[in-house]
Design a protein around this motif. Structure first.
Motif, PDB file in Angstrom:
ATOM      1  N   ARG A  10       0.801  -1.331  -0.115  1.00 35.87           N
ATOM      2  CA  ARG A  10       0.203   0.061  -0.016  1.00 35.87           C
ATOM      3  C   ARG A  10       0.855   1.284  -0.082  1.00 35.87           C
ATOM      4  N   VAL A  11       1.974   1.183   0.750  1.00 30.91           N
ATOM      5  CA  VAL A  11       2.943   2.394   0.847  1.00 30.91           C
ATOM      6  C   VAL A  11       3.578   2.646  -0.511  1.00 30.91           C
ATOM      7  N   GLN A  12       3.893   1.531  -1.158  1.00 31.06           N
ATOM      8  CA  GLN A  12       4.568   1.641  -2.594  1.00 31.06           C
ATOM      9  C   GLN A  12       3.416   2.131  -3.392  1.00 31.06           C
ATOM     10  N   GLN A  13       2.188   1.646  -3.556  1.00 37.04           N
ATOM     11  CA  GLN A  13       1.338   2.135  -4.392  1.00 37.04           C
ATOM     12  C   GLN A  13       0.696   3.657  -4.186  1.00 37.04           C
ATOM     13  N   GLU A  14       0.662   3.904  -2.780  1.00 40.82           N
ATOM     14  CA  GLU A  14      -0.039   5.334  -2.494  1.00 40.82           C
ATOM     15  C   GLU A  14       1.142   6.333  -2.597  1.00 40.82           C
ATOM     16  N   PHE A  37       7.158   8.644  -7.950  1.00 39.67           N
ATOM     17  CA  PHE A  37       8.367   8.167  -8.922  1.00 39.67           C
ATOM     18  C   PHE A  37       9.440   7.787  -7.815  1.00 39.67           C
ATOM     19  N   ALA A  38       9.437   7.505  -6.664  1.00 37.63           N
ATOM     20  CA  ALA A  38      10.457   7.456  -5.854  1.00 37.63           C
ATOM     21  C   ALA A  38      11.011   6.029  -5.852  1.00 37.63           C
ATOM     22  N   CYS A  81      15.644   7.923  -1.033  1.00 37.67           N
ATOM     23  CA  CYS A  81      15.001   7.450  -2.472  1.00 37.67           C
ATOM     24  C   CYS A  81      15.495   8.387  -3.258  1.00 37.67           C
ATOM     25  N   HIS A  82      15.527   7.935  -4.506  1.00 35.12           N
ATOM     26  CA  HIS A  82      15.556   8.731  -5.879  1.00 35.12           C
ATOM     27  C   HIS A  82      14.327   9.279  -6.427  1.00 35.12           C
ATOM     28  N   SER A  83      14.145  10.228  -6.919  1.00 37.23           N
ATOM     29  CA  SER A  83      12.944  10.852  -7.415  1.00 37.23           C
ATOM     30  C   SER A  83      13.285  11.838  -8.517  1.00 37.23           C
ATOM     31  N   PRO A  84      12.222  12.313  -9.293  1.00 34.51           N
ATOM     32  CA  PRO A  84      12.612  13.258 -10.029  1.00 34.51           C
ATOM     33  C   PRO A  84      12.697  14.680  -9.572  1.00 34.51           C
ATOM     34  N   HIS A  85      12.104  14.784  -8.314  1.00 29.23           N
ATOM     35  CA  HIS A  85      12.131  15.855  -7.381  1.00 29.23           C
ATOM     36  C   HIS A  85      13.369  16.128  -6.690  1.00 29.23           C
ATOM     37  N   GLY A  86      14.467  15.343  -6.905  1.00 24.08           N
ATOM     38  CA  GLY A  86      15.584  14.950  -6.009  1.00 24.08           C
ATOM     39  C   GLY A  86      15.414  13.994  -5.185  1.00 24.08           C
ATOM     40  N   ASN A  87      16.414  13.837  -4.428  1.00 18.82           N
ATOM     41  CA  ASN A  87      16.429  12.795  -3.303  1.00 18.82           C
ATOM     42  C   ASN A  87      15.268  12.873  -2.291  1.00 18.82           C
ATOM     43  N   VAL A  88      14.587  12.189  -1.873  1.00 17.60           N
ATOM     44  CA  VAL A  88      13.605  12.184  -0.946  1.00 17.60           C
ATOM     45  C   VAL A  88      13.736  11.104   0.334  1.00 17.60           C
ATOM     46  N   ALA A  89      12.907  11.269   1.365  1.00 20.25           N
ATOM     47  CA  ALA A  89      13.097  10.584   2.376  1.00 20.25           C
ATOM     48  C   ALA A  89      12.009   9.761   2.836  1.00 20.25           C
ATOM     49  N   LEU A 138       2.372   4.715  10.525  1.00 19.13           N
ATOM     50  CA  LEU A 138       2.071   5.746   9.514  1.00 19.13           C
ATOM     51  C   LEU A 138       3.426   6.087   8.653  1.00 19.13           C
ATOM     52  N   TRP A 139       3.289   6.494   7.470  1.00 20.96           N
ATOM     53  CA  TRP A 139       4.493   6.711   6.478  1.00 20.96           C
ATOM     54  C   TRP A 139       4.574   8.072   6.011  1.00 20.96           C
ATOM     55  N   GLU A 140       5.591   8.674   5.680  1.00 24.77           N
ATOM     56  CA  GLU A 140       5.804   9.951   5.040  1.00 24.77           C
ATOM     57  C   GLU A 140       6.548  10.039   4.076  1.00 24.77           C
ATOM     58  N   LEU A 141       6.641  10.794   3.187  1.00 21.26           N
ATOM     59  CA  LEU A 141       7.562  11.024   2.138  1.00 21.26           C
ATOM     60  C   LEU A 141       8.085  12.662   2.175  1.00 21.26           C
TER      61      LEU A 141
END
Length: 325
Positions: A9-13, A19-20, A38-46, A97-100
């Motif tokens: 669910r965390v991967q999909q949502e 795109f992380a 994580c890598h993403s088009p927005h730069g690295n994310v946590a 709970l998960w956040e990015l």
């Protein structure tokens, strides 16, 4: 890195809509959180997985709102939050709970490379955050932190005669238990009186971090590039943050402690110095007692090596002796 540890669910949502792509796990500190870069088009994310017991969904919503308000006020050292597929700032896997969030640049290296300009940048950043949160909605009431510390200190003073009979797991903790007990007997009653003297007045309350210290302040050169980890935040007295950060950045140099205070006050003149001093001393004594509770009485186990934890205990005791305002 395999994604098998991340619930579907965390991967999909959360991950896929942004795109992380997982890069590596990193330590989450003592809070029990787990973090992946994580890598993403927005730069690295946590990607952060919060402990199942903390924070509650409503508390995390308050934390995220405070972060968003700070960024809207122009404070780009606060991490950007990325939304889920449904436009939410957090996703639940049924237990946690998960956040990015944005992966902030810089290093938490103030202790290795201290300077007056870095101290000024850190205290100015904290003061500007407090201004933004006060503008977003402040109230007037007695300080929750002061009331809480009064109750904690009363409890320890009632138990002080039993502390000398505690069994320790490590020989080097015997002297720490003895010194912590001496400091409780010597300074506890006076600190209790001081806390009670500032408990009744109504003070300005707004969102504060409550756990802001050197590991949460990132620098690029001499400037703050990121302030991270808002998980302990709540509506409280800003003097708690000021005392916490000054104690972490300049634990034993009281001349530089005063310089840091002046840097804060030049941006935010609403916080009372006397309250900061009392809260600092109470935090030193109660911090030492907390490590006695965790390491000796409860015999808690942490991922962090015990030597580092004992050093933190020792640092609280050292500041009790060295702090002269």
């Amino acid at each position: 890195m395999s994604a098998y540890l991340i619930p579907q669910r965390v991967q999909q949502e959360l991950l896929q809509p942004n795109f992380a792509q997982l890069q590596r796990p990193v330590t989450g500190g003592l809070s029990g959180a787990k973090i992946w870069e994580c890598h993403s088009p927005h730069g690295n994310v946590a990607l952060r997985k919060w402990p199942s017991s903390h924070p509650t969904p409503s508390r995390l919503a308050q934390i995220h709102l405070a972060m968003q308000l700070a960024r809207q006020a122009g404070h780009m050292f606060v991490p950007r939050l990325f939304s889920s597929r449904d436009g939410l700032s957090a996703v639940s896997d049924g237990e946690s709970l998960w956040e990015l969030t944005q992966w902030m640049p810089g290093q938490a290296d103030y202790r290795d490379q201290p300077s007056d300009s870095r101290l000024q940048s850190a205290m100015g950043a904290l003061a500007s955050l407090h201004n933004a949160w006060a503008d977003a909605g402040a109230t007037q009431a007695p300080s929750p932190t002061v009331l809480q510390r009064i109750e904690l200190l009363k409890g320890w003073l009632l138990r002080k005669r039993t502390l000398s009979r505690i069994d320790t797991a490590y020989a080097n903790q015997v002297s720490l238990v003895e010194e912590t007990t001496r400091q409780l007997e010597r300074r506890g009653p006076s600190l209790l009186n001081q806390l009670e003297s500032i408990a009744a007045p109504r003070v300005t309350l707004h969102f504060v971090m409550r756990d802001i210290w050197s590991d949460h302040i990132l620098f690029v050169d001499e400037h703050v590039s990121g302030i991270i980890d808002y998980g302990a935040g709540r509506h409280d007295e800003p003097a708690t943050d000021v005392a916490r950060l000054l104690a972490s950045l300049v634990p034993t140099d009281m001349q530089r402690w005063r310089h840091g205070w002046r840097c804060y006050q030049s941006v935010n003149a609403t916080v009372d110095l006397r309250r900061v001093e009392i809260l600092d001393q109470a935090a030193n004594l109660l911090g030492a007692l907390q490590w006695l509770q965790w390491l000796v009485i409860e015999k808690r186990e942490f991922e962090t090596p015990v030597e580092i934890l004992v050093a933190r205990w020792q640092s609280f005791l050292a500041r009790l002796v060295l702090s002269h305002y």
